[in-house]
Design a protein around this motif. Sequence first.
Motif, PDB file in Angstrom:
ATOM      1  N   GLN A  56       7.276  -5.479  -3.347  1.00  0.00           N
ATOM      2  CA  GLN A  56       6.784  -4.601  -2.651  1.00  0.00           C
ATOM      3  C   GLN A  56       5.484  -4.469  -2.084  1.00  0.00           C
ATOM      4  N   LEU A  57       4.051  -5.194  -2.821  1.00  0.00           N
ATOM      5  CA  LEU A  57       3.002  -5.198  -2.935  1.00  0.00           C
ATOM      6  C   LEU A  57       2.546  -6.212  -1.329  1.00  0.00           C
ATOM      7  N   ASN A  58       2.042  -5.108   0.094  1.00  0.00           N
ATOM      8  CA  ASN A  58       1.845  -6.307   1.028  1.00  0.00           C
ATOM      9  C   ASN A  58       0.858  -7.173   0.490  1.00  0.00           C
ATOM     10  N   GLU A  59       0.521  -8.036   2.099  1.00  0.00           N
ATOM     11  CA  GLU A  59      -0.434  -8.377   2.241  1.00  0.00           C
ATOM     12  C   GLU A  59      -2.237  -8.003   2.180  1.00  0.00           C
ATOM     13  N   HIS A  60      -2.522  -6.542   1.533  1.00  0.00           N
ATOM     14  CA  HIS A  60      -3.107  -6.352   1.843  1.00  0.00           C
ATOM     15  C   HIS A  60      -3.162  -5.280   0.616  1.00  0.00           C
ATOM     16  N   ASN A  61      -3.223  -5.989  -0.204  1.00  0.00           N
ATOM     17  CA  ASN A  61      -2.527  -5.090  -1.547  1.00  0.00           C
ATOM     18  C   ASN A  61      -1.862  -4.144  -1.657  1.00  0.00           C
TER      19      ASN A  61
END
Length: 104
Positions: A56-61
């Motif tokens: 659930q951690l997206n590409e923007h952290n």
Amino acid sequence: MTATTIEVSTIDASDWSPCISATLSRGCGACCIAPSISSPIPGMPNGKPSGVRCIQLNEHNLCKIFGQPERPKVCSAFDSDDAICSGGPEQALAILLDLESATD
Ligand code: SF4
Ligand code: SF4
């Protein structure tokens, strides 16, 4: 912790400082990678092991399910700590991995 929400790539995510680094223009995410989580996470029904990036951690952290009921309670309970967070994402990751192995 006090957090508001912002839109990041149409995803509501935390803008809780110090999780967003002004110099990196993205989130830190270290505490979504280093610790093991035993409770179910959407997409990771058995939780996750230490050192594995949360799905659930997206590409923007940033957390894709921030503020939603399916976000594990352990995530909401985790609070920032200057001793862990103030040195930036790489240092936070190293400290949290050390803590994780020390308490394994
Ligand atoms: S380690 Fe600290 S700065 Fe990094 S995401 Fe977690 S609480 Fe935020
Ligand atoms: S559910 Fe969100 S806050 Fe919890 S570990 Fe995954 S990305 Fe981080």
